[in-house]
Design a protein around this motif. Structure first.
Motif, PDB file in Angstrom:
ATOM      1  N   TYR A  45     -13.425  43.951  14.537  1.00 47.43           N
ATOM      2  CA  TYR A  45     -13.512  44.344  13.073  1.00 47.43           C
ATOM      3  C   TYR A  45     -13.218  45.951  12.826  1.00 47.43           C
ATOM      4  O   TYR A  45     -13.441  46.266  11.725  1.00 47.43           O
ATOM      5  CB  TYR A  45     -14.911  43.970  12.488  1.00 47.43           C
ATOM      6  CG  TYR A  45     -15.077  42.450  12.594  1.00 47.43           C
ATOM      7  CD1 TYR A  45     -14.389  41.497  11.828  1.00 47.43           C
ATOM      8  CD2 TYR A  45     -16.129  42.088  13.590  1.00 47.43           C
ATOM      9  CE1 TYR A  45     -14.857  40.202  12.047  1.00 47.43           C
ATOM     10  CE2 TYR A  45     -16.361  40.702  13.760  1.00 47.43           C
ATOM     11  CZ  TYR A  45     -15.769  39.722  13.039  1.00 47.43           C
ATOM     12  OH  TYR A  45     -15.978  38.532  13.123  1.00 47.43           O
ATOM     13  N   GLY A  46     -12.678  46.707  13.682  1.00 47.81           N
ATOM     14  CA  GLY A  46     -12.651  48.263  13.495  1.00 47.81           C
ATOM     15  C   GLY A  46     -11.848  48.371  12.205  1.00 47.81           C
ATOM     16  O   GLY A  46     -12.353  49.506  11.469  1.00 47.81           O
ATOM     17  N   VAL A  47     -10.864  48.052  11.866  1.00 50.39           N
ATOM     18  CA  VAL A  47     -10.191  48.175  10.518  1.00 50.39           C
ATOM     19  C   VAL A  47     -10.257  47.255   9.517  1.00 50.39           C
ATOM     20  O   VAL A  47     -10.027  47.305   8.406  1.00 50.39           O
ATOM     21  CB  VAL A  47      -8.473  48.685  10.583  1.00 50.39           C
ATOM     22  CG1 VAL A  47      -8.554  49.717  11.481  1.00 50.39           C
ATOM     23  CG2 VAL A  47      -7.946  47.528  11.588  1.00 50.39           C
ATOM     24  N   SER A  48     -10.322  45.923   9.971  1.00 51.72           N
ATOM     25  CA  SER A  48     -10.193  44.725   9.254  1.00 51.72           C
ATOM     26  C   SER A  48     -11.417  44.604   8.102  1.00 51.72           C
ATOM     27  O   SER A  48     -11.223  44.248   6.976  1.00 51.72           O
ATOM     28  CB  SER A  48     -10.001  43.299   9.821  1.00 51.72           C
ATOM     29  OG  SER A  48     -11.200  43.043  10.665  1.00 51.72           O
ATOM     30  N   LEU A  49     -12.795  44.809   8.580  1.00 51.40           N
ATOM     31  CA  LEU A  49     -13.823  44.818   7.839  1.00 51.40           C
ATOM     32  C   LEU A  49     -13.891  45.881   6.812  1.00 51.40           C
ATOM     33  O   LEU A  49     -14.191  45.425   5.556  1.00 51.40           O
ATOM     34  CB  LEU A  49     -15.179  44.488   8.946  1.00 51.40           C
ATOM     35  CG  LEU A  49     -16.457  44.526   8.099  1.00 51.40           C
ATOM     36  CD1 LEU A  49     -16.325  43.137   7.223  1.00 51.40           C
ATOM     37  CD2 LEU A  49     -17.730  44.557   9.095  1.00 51.40           C
ATOM     38  N   PRO A  50     -13.808  47.131   7.210  1.00 51.59           N
ATOM     39  CA  PRO A  50     -13.847  48.070   6.033  1.00 51.59           C
ATOM     40  C   PRO A  50     -12.668  47.846   5.245  1.00 51.59           C
ATOM     41  O   PRO A  50     -12.686  48.026   3.912  1.00 51.59           O
ATOM     42  CB  PRO A  50     -13.900  49.401   6.816  1.00 51.59           C
ATOM     43  CG  PRO A  50     -13.264  49.127   8.062  1.00 51.59           C
ATOM     44  CD  PRO A  50     -13.756  47.664   8.432  1.00 51.59           C
ATOM     45  N   GLY A  51     -11.444  47.442   5.964  1.00 49.50           N
ATOM     46  CA  GLY A  51     -10.380  47.206   5.011  1.00 49.50           C
ATOM     47  C   GLY A  51     -10.451  46.471   3.968  1.00 49.50           C
ATOM     48  O   GLY A  51      -9.885  46.264   2.776  1.00 49.50           O
ATOM     49  N   TYR A  52     -11.203  45.061   4.318  1.00 45.66           N
ATOM     50  CA  TYR A  52     -11.321  44.119   3.513  1.00 45.66           C
ATOM     51  C   TYR A  52     -12.260  44.547   2.163  1.00 45.66           C
ATOM     52  O   TYR A  52     -12.060  43.905   1.068  1.00 45.66           O
ATOM     53  CB  TYR A  52     -12.127  42.885   4.297  1.00 45.66           C
ATOM     54  CG  TYR A  52     -12.477  41.585   3.447  1.00 45.66           C
ATOM     55  CD1 TYR A  52     -11.331  40.595   3.097  1.00 45.66           C
ATOM     56  CD2 TYR A  52     -13.740  41.252   2.818  1.00 45.66           C
ATOM     57  CE1 TYR A  52     -11.375  39.765   2.405  1.00 45.66           C
ATOM     58  CE2 TYR A  52     -13.756  40.307   2.156  1.00 45.66           C
ATOM     59  CZ  TYR A  52     -12.813  39.432   1.802  1.00 45.66           C
ATOM     60  OH  TYR A  52     -13.070  38.218   1.180  1.00 45.66           O
ATOM     61  N   LEU A  53     -13.317  45.179   2.556  1.00 45.76           N
ATOM     62  CA  LEU A  53     -14.328  45.700   1.628  1.00 45.76           C
ATOM     63  C   LEU A  53     -13.635  46.642   0.427  1.00 45.76           C
ATOM     64  O   LEU A  53     -13.891  46.484  -0.471  1.00 45.76           O
ATOM     65  CB  LEU A  53     -15.576  46.420   2.305  1.00 45.76           C
ATOM     66  CG  LEU A  53     -16.525  45.576   3.203  1.00 45.76           C
ATOM     67  CD1 LEU A  53     -17.608  46.169   3.652  1.00 45.76           C
ATOM     68  CD2 LEU A  53     -16.986  44.213   2.313  1.00 45.76           C
ATOM     69  N   CYS A  54     -12.837  47.559   0.994  1.00 47.81           N
ATOM     70  CA  CYS A  54     -11.973  48.317   0.019  1.00 47.81           C
ATOM     71  C   CYS A  54     -10.900  47.385  -0.642  1.00 47.81           C
ATOM     72  O   CYS A  54     -10.661  47.848  -1.976  1.00 47.81           O
ATOM     73  CB  CYS A  54     -11.193  49.322   1.115  1.00 47.81           C
ATOM     74  SG  CYS A  54     -12.010  50.711   1.773  1.00 47.81           S
ATOM     75  N   THR A  55     -10.431  46.114  -0.104  1.00 42.05           N
ATOM     76  CA  THR A  55      -9.478  45.498  -1.056  1.00 42.05           C
ATOM     77  C   THR A  55     -10.201  44.897  -1.967  1.00 42.05           C
ATOM     78  O   THR A  55      -9.793  44.820  -3.196  1.00 42.05           O
ATOM     79  CB  THR A  55      -8.922  44.502   0.166  1.00 42.05           C
ATOM     80  OG1 THR A  55      -8.334  44.967   1.138  1.00 42.05           O
ATOM     81  CG2 THR A  55      -7.833  43.550  -0.805  1.00 42.05           C
ATOM     82  N   LEU A  56     -11.517  44.575  -1.861  1.00 41.31           N
ATOM     83  CA  LEU A  56     -12.318  44.071  -2.931  1.00 41.31           C
ATOM     84  C   LEU A  56     -12.467  45.136  -3.762  1.00 41.31           C
ATOM     85  O   LEU A  56     -12.543  44.555  -5.153  1.00 41.31           O
ATOM     86  CB  LEU A  56     -13.724  43.564  -2.356  1.00 41.31           C
ATOM     87  CG  LEU A  56     -13.896  42.480  -1.550  1.00 41.31           C
ATOM     88  CD1 LEU A  56     -15.352  42.286  -0.904  1.00 41.31           C
ATOM     89  CD2 LEU A  56     -13.530  41.175  -2.205  1.00 41.31           C
ATOM     90  N   LEU A  57     -12.481  46.027  -3.633  1.00 42.84           N
ATOM     91  CA  LEU A  57     -12.735  47.222  -4.665  1.00 42.84           C
ATOM     92  C   LEU A  57     -11.371  47.620  -5.436  1.00 42.84           C
ATOM     93  O   LEU A  57     -11.563  47.892  -6.823  1.00 42.84           O
ATOM     94  CB  LEU A  57     -13.101  48.608  -4.141  1.00 42.84           C
ATOM     95  CG  LEU A  57     -14.502  48.551  -3.626  1.00 42.84           C
ATOM     96  CD1 LEU A  57     -15.002  49.735  -2.592  1.00 42.84           C
ATOM     97  CD2 LEU A  57     -15.567  48.510  -4.904  1.00 42.84           C
ATOM     98  N   TYR A  58     -10.226  47.697  -4.602  1.00 44.56           N
ATOM     99  CA  TYR A  58      -9.056  48.115  -5.152  1.00 44.56           C
ATOM    100  C   TYR A  58      -8.168  46.957  -5.870  1.00 44.56           C
ATOM    101  O   TYR A  58      -7.249  47.288  -6.887  1.00 44.56           O
ATOM    102  CB  TYR A  58      -8.025  49.132  -4.279  1.00 44.56           C
ATOM    103  CG  TYR A  58      -7.419  48.334  -3.335  1.00 44.56           C
ATOM    104  CD1 TYR A  58      -6.481  47.152  -3.629  1.00 44.56           C
ATOM    105  CD2 TYR A  58      -7.496  48.693  -1.875  1.00 44.56           C
ATOM    106  CE1 TYR A  58      -5.664  46.834  -2.598  1.00 44.56           C
ATOM    107  CE2 TYR A  58      -6.694  47.847  -0.968  1.00 44.56           C
ATOM    108  CZ  TYR A  58      -5.949  46.868  -1.218  1.00 44.56           C
ATOM    109  OH  TYR A  58      -5.303  46.276  -0.236  1.00 44.56           O
ATOM    110  N   ASP A  59      -8.454  45.773  -5.598  1.00 40.95           N
ATOM    111  CA  ASP A  59      -7.505  44.520  -6.266  1.00 40.95           C
ATOM    112  C   ASP A  59      -7.783  44.251  -7.460  1.00 40.95           C
ATOM    113  O   ASP A  59      -6.860  43.900  -8.264  1.00 40.95           O
ATOM    114  CB  ASP A  59      -8.047  43.206  -5.245  1.00 40.95           C
ATOM    115  CG  ASP A  59      -6.904  42.151  -5.741  1.00 40.95           C
ATOM    116  OD1 ASP A  59      -5.662  42.452  -5.574  1.00 40.95           O
ATOM    117  OD2 ASP A  59      -7.416  41.091  -6.258  1.00 40.95           O
ATOM    118  N   PRO A  60      -8.881  44.702  -8.158  1.00 46.62           N
ATOM    119  CA  PRO A  60      -8.971  44.358  -9.711  1.00 46.62           C
ATOM    120  C   PRO A  60      -7.932  45.296 -10.310  1.00 46.62           C
ATOM    121  O   PRO A  60      -7.505  44.894 -11.504  1.00 46.62           O
ATOM    122  CB  PRO A  60     -10.392  44.802  -9.769  1.00 46.62           C
ATOM    123  CG  PRO A  60     -11.141  44.373  -8.900  1.00 46.62           C
ATOM    124  CD  PRO A  60     -10.202  44.735  -7.607  1.00 46.62           C
TER     125      PRO A  60
END
Length: 218
Positions: free
Chosen positions: A182-197
């Motif tokens: 999960y090195g880049v995917s987990l924090p990346g997913y959480l960031c996507t939740l923030l920027y996608d709106p």
């Protein structure tokens, strides 16, 4: 028991998403191994994650390699820009550590903050490249605008990476396994939740200054 294994069960959806993120992380790391393709690999990861966050039908491997191919040239260029910045930042920080003065300590704090901010900026950049048709230069400009114009979300993204870094330090010996899965995917997913709106507003034409065209409309 039937309810527990029901695919619509929140627990099963959560576990399924964890598996998907592990697969996506392995794909991202594998395709980033040549280093020069790191940017294209991160772009492909963000492409898949945007679909995941929107709960759209997602075929991880197929969509990942489609985006990797479509964004290879621009992804390489964008990735090299951030790689050069990271290399310069690391060299400067190591050089400043040799001096024990208030001025160098202040410079190290400033450089550290700029470096962490660059991580959030990169999240915007690779997300924009994955979702919108634009030049690398305009993608960077738009990422800078979005990071400043949506500061609470940007700070949230910075916090995500800071916390994730702290977690990896806490895990110590287990950190390599966590990075592999999960090195880049987990924090990346959480960031996507923030920027996608923010991206959704751009796609709806609410932010006409972006100058970008959604790749999903091609």
């Amino acid at each position: 028991m039937e309810r527990f294994f029901d695919t619509n069960n929140p627990i099963m959806r959560f576990l399924s998403r964890l598996v998907d993120l592990a697969v996506l992380n392995l794909l991202t790391l594998a395709c980033a191994l040549p280093v020069v393709t790191m940017g294209a690999s991160l772009t492909a990861m963000n492409y898949v994650m945007i679909h995941q966050v929107r709960n759209e039908e997602t075929y991880i491997t197929k969509m990942f390699f489609r985006s990797l191919k479509d964004n290879l040239r621009q992804g390489i260029g964008l990735g090299l820009i951030y790689a050069v910045f990271a290399a310069v930042a690391v060299v400067d920080l190591l050089a400043l550590r040799r001096f024990d003065t208030k001025e160098t300590t202040a410079l190290m704090l400033i450089l550290t903050f700029v470096s962490v901010y660059a991580v959030a900026l990169a999240a915007y950049s690779f997300g924009l490249l994955a979702r919108f048709e634009n030049t690398v230069r305009e993608t960077l400009k738009n990422a800078a605008r979005l990071s400043v114009g949506n500061l609470p979300r940007t700070m949230g993204m910075i916090l995500v990476w800071v916390v994730w870094g702290a977690v990896l330090l806490y895990l110590h010996k287990a950190a390599p396994l966590a990075i592999l899965l999960y090195g880049v995917s987990l924090p990346g997913y959480l960031c996507t939740l923030l920027y996608d709106p923010v991206f959704k507003k751009m796609e709806a034409g609410i932010n006409p200054k972006s100058g970008a065209v959604s790749k999903e409309e091609k």
